[in-house]
Scaffold this active site. Structure first.
Site, PDB file in Angstrom:
ATOM      1  N   ASP A  65     152.256   1.613  75.334  1.00  0.00           N
ATOM      2  CA  ASP A  65     153.380   2.548  75.325  1.00  0.00           C
ATOM      3  C   ASP A  65     153.833   2.773  76.774  1.00  0.00           C
ATOM      4  O   ASP A  65     154.596   1.966  77.299  1.00  0.00           O
ATOM      5  CB  ASP A  65     152.912   3.833  74.620  1.00  0.00           C
ATOM      6  CG  ASP A  65     154.046   4.659  74.059  1.00  0.00           C
ATOM      7  OD1 ASP A  65     155.039   4.804  74.782  1.00  0.00           O
ATOM      8  OD2 ASP A  65     153.942   5.165  72.934  1.00  0.00           O
ATOM      9  N   ASN A  66     153.322   3.779  77.453  1.00  0.00           N
ATOM     10  CA  ASN A  66     153.759   4.029  78.829  1.00  0.00           C
ATOM     11  C   ASN A  66     152.821   3.416  79.856  1.00  0.00           C
ATOM     12  O   ASN A  66     151.648   3.202  79.596  1.00  0.00           O
ATOM     13  CB  ASN A  66     153.884   5.530  79.060  1.00  0.00           C
ATOM     14  CG  ASN A  66     155.076   6.098  78.316  1.00  0.00           C
ATOM     15  OD1 ASN A  66     156.211   5.815  78.654  1.00  0.00           O
ATOM     16  ND2 ASN A  66     154.800   6.865  77.272  1.00  0.00           N
TER      17      ASN A  66
ATOM     18  N   HIS B 164     161.919  12.442  76.183  1.00  0.00           N
ATOM     19  CA  HIS B 164     161.201  11.195  75.907  1.00  0.00           C
ATOM     20  C   HIS B 164     160.569  10.755  77.234  1.00  0.00           C
ATOM     21  O   HIS B 164     159.806  11.526  77.802  1.00  0.00           O
ATOM     22  CB  HIS B 164     162.211  10.201  75.316  1.00  0.00           C
ATOM     23  CG  HIS B 164     161.632   9.085  74.514  1.00  0.00           C
ATOM     24  ND1 HIS B 164     162.414   8.194  73.817  1.00  0.00           N
ATOM     25  CD2 HIS B 164     160.356   8.694  74.311  1.00  0.00           C
ATOM     26  CE1 HIS B 164     161.633   7.310  73.199  1.00  0.00           C
ATOM     27  NE2 HIS B 164     160.393   7.594  73.489  1.00  0.00           N
TER      28      HIS B 164
ATOM     29  N   ASP C 205     162.250   4.739  78.129  1.00  0.00           N
ATOM     30  CA  ASP C 205     161.603   5.183  79.365  1.00  0.00           C
ATOM     31  C   ASP C 205     162.452   4.771  80.567  1.00  0.00           C
ATOM     32  O   ASP C 205     163.318   3.893  80.454  1.00  0.00           O
ATOM     33  CB  ASP C 205     160.198   4.554  79.458  1.00  0.00           C
ATOM     34  CG  ASP C 205     159.331   5.195  80.513  1.00  0.00           C
ATOM     35  OD1 ASP C 205     159.603   6.344  80.920  1.00  0.00           O
ATOM     36  OD2 ASP C 205     158.346   4.549  80.943  1.00  0.00           O
TER      37      ASP C 205
END
Ligand SMILES: *[C@@H]1O[C@H](CO)[C@@H](O)[C@H](O)[C@H]1NC(C)=O
EC number: 3.1.1.2
Length: 270
Positions: A183-184, A28, A83
């Protein structure tokens, strides 16, 4: 691994040294840490073997294009890790994207949409919740001066700016609205700009339909610590080129966009 200075832009698969359970590997979020003392490079990977949640630490061996597994970290506070951002050879901040670890309760939680998610600090000496009340804590990263942590609160359409206190606890400074499900987060080491891979439509990303695919969006934030951060949509696409962008990284006039389940795209930035 992709060398953005090499014009051929050929990704290289890193070999994983022996002794690591490759069959159950279900990666992930990732983060890299370079130890200033000896320039060792560590790769941290969130792993979900059999729906579990743990963090793997590898050492990068550049001469061999390989990574060697050093350690698996499990802890009850790291129950639904999405994360991580490494802050030392064995320490990191991690986001939990759910309150529950159980699969069915996780689905219920998605319907309730309560701000129950956390950020956890981990080191061999100390593990603790350092920030909470996130709806869905997704991407996490750190400022180039190591003073601030940025967290994408996915269902709140914001990037949260948090100051690192002496005791590692994160103090909320502000939330920057981004108008998309981010998201990231990648941080440009020179400018401090934030680059996010985002989902313009949450429904389409969770209920995937190839006939009507989720689109992609890349958002950049400049001057995030100023009174007026500049939020720019750098790339957008209805899914005809790349579906479900989840990460964007900029280097040397190139923008690399990754996706949850599609492909990677490399663009020239004018
Ligand atoms: C998506 O964008 C492409 C290129 O602009 C266009 O040809 C296509 O019709 C669009 N699809 C939808 C569903 O809007």
């Amino acid at each position: 691994m992709l060398d953005l200075e090499d014009e051929r832009l050929k990704p290289v698969e890193l070999r994983i040294g022996r002794g690591f359970d490759f069959d159950s590997f279900n990666p992930h979020g990732i983060s890299i840490y370079t130890d200033e003392k000896d320039l060792s490079v560590y790769l941290f990977v969130v792993n979900h073997p059999e729906d579990k949640s743990q963090v793997e630490i590898f050492q990068f061996v550049e001469e061999e294009n390989s990574i060697v597994h050093l350690k698996t970290i499990q802890h009850k506070l790291l129950h639904s890790v999405n994360d991580i951002v490494a802050v030392g050879p064995e320490s990191f901040y991690a986001t939990n994207d759910h309150f529950f670890a159980n699969k069915m309760l996780k689905q219920l939680e998605m319907l309730l949409l309560q701000p129950w998610c956390t950020v956890v600090y981990y080191s061999p000496e100390e593990v603790k919740v350092v920030a909470d009340t996130f709806y869905f804590a997704n991407g996490i990263n750190i400022s180039p001066d190591n003073k601030y942590v940025y967290v994408a609160d996915y269902f709140d359409y914001v990037i949260k700016v948090m100051e690192i206190q002496e005791n590692k606890v994160l103090h909320h400074v502000k939330s920057v609205p981004v108008g998309s499900l981010c998201d990231n987060i990648e941080v440009d080491g020179d400018t401090g700009d934030l680059w996010m891979g985002c989902h313009p439509n949450g429904w389409k990303i969770f209920m995937y339909n190839p006939e009507d695919p989720p689109g992609s969006e890349v958002i950049k934030i400049q001057n995030i610590h100023s009174e007026k951060p500049i939020v720019t949509r750098v790339y957008s696409d209805n899914g005809s080129v790349i579906e479900g962008s989840s990460v964007a990284s900029s280097y040397n006039g190139k923008l690399l966009i990754g996706s949850v389940f599609h492909k990677a795209l490399c663009c020239d930035v004018k």
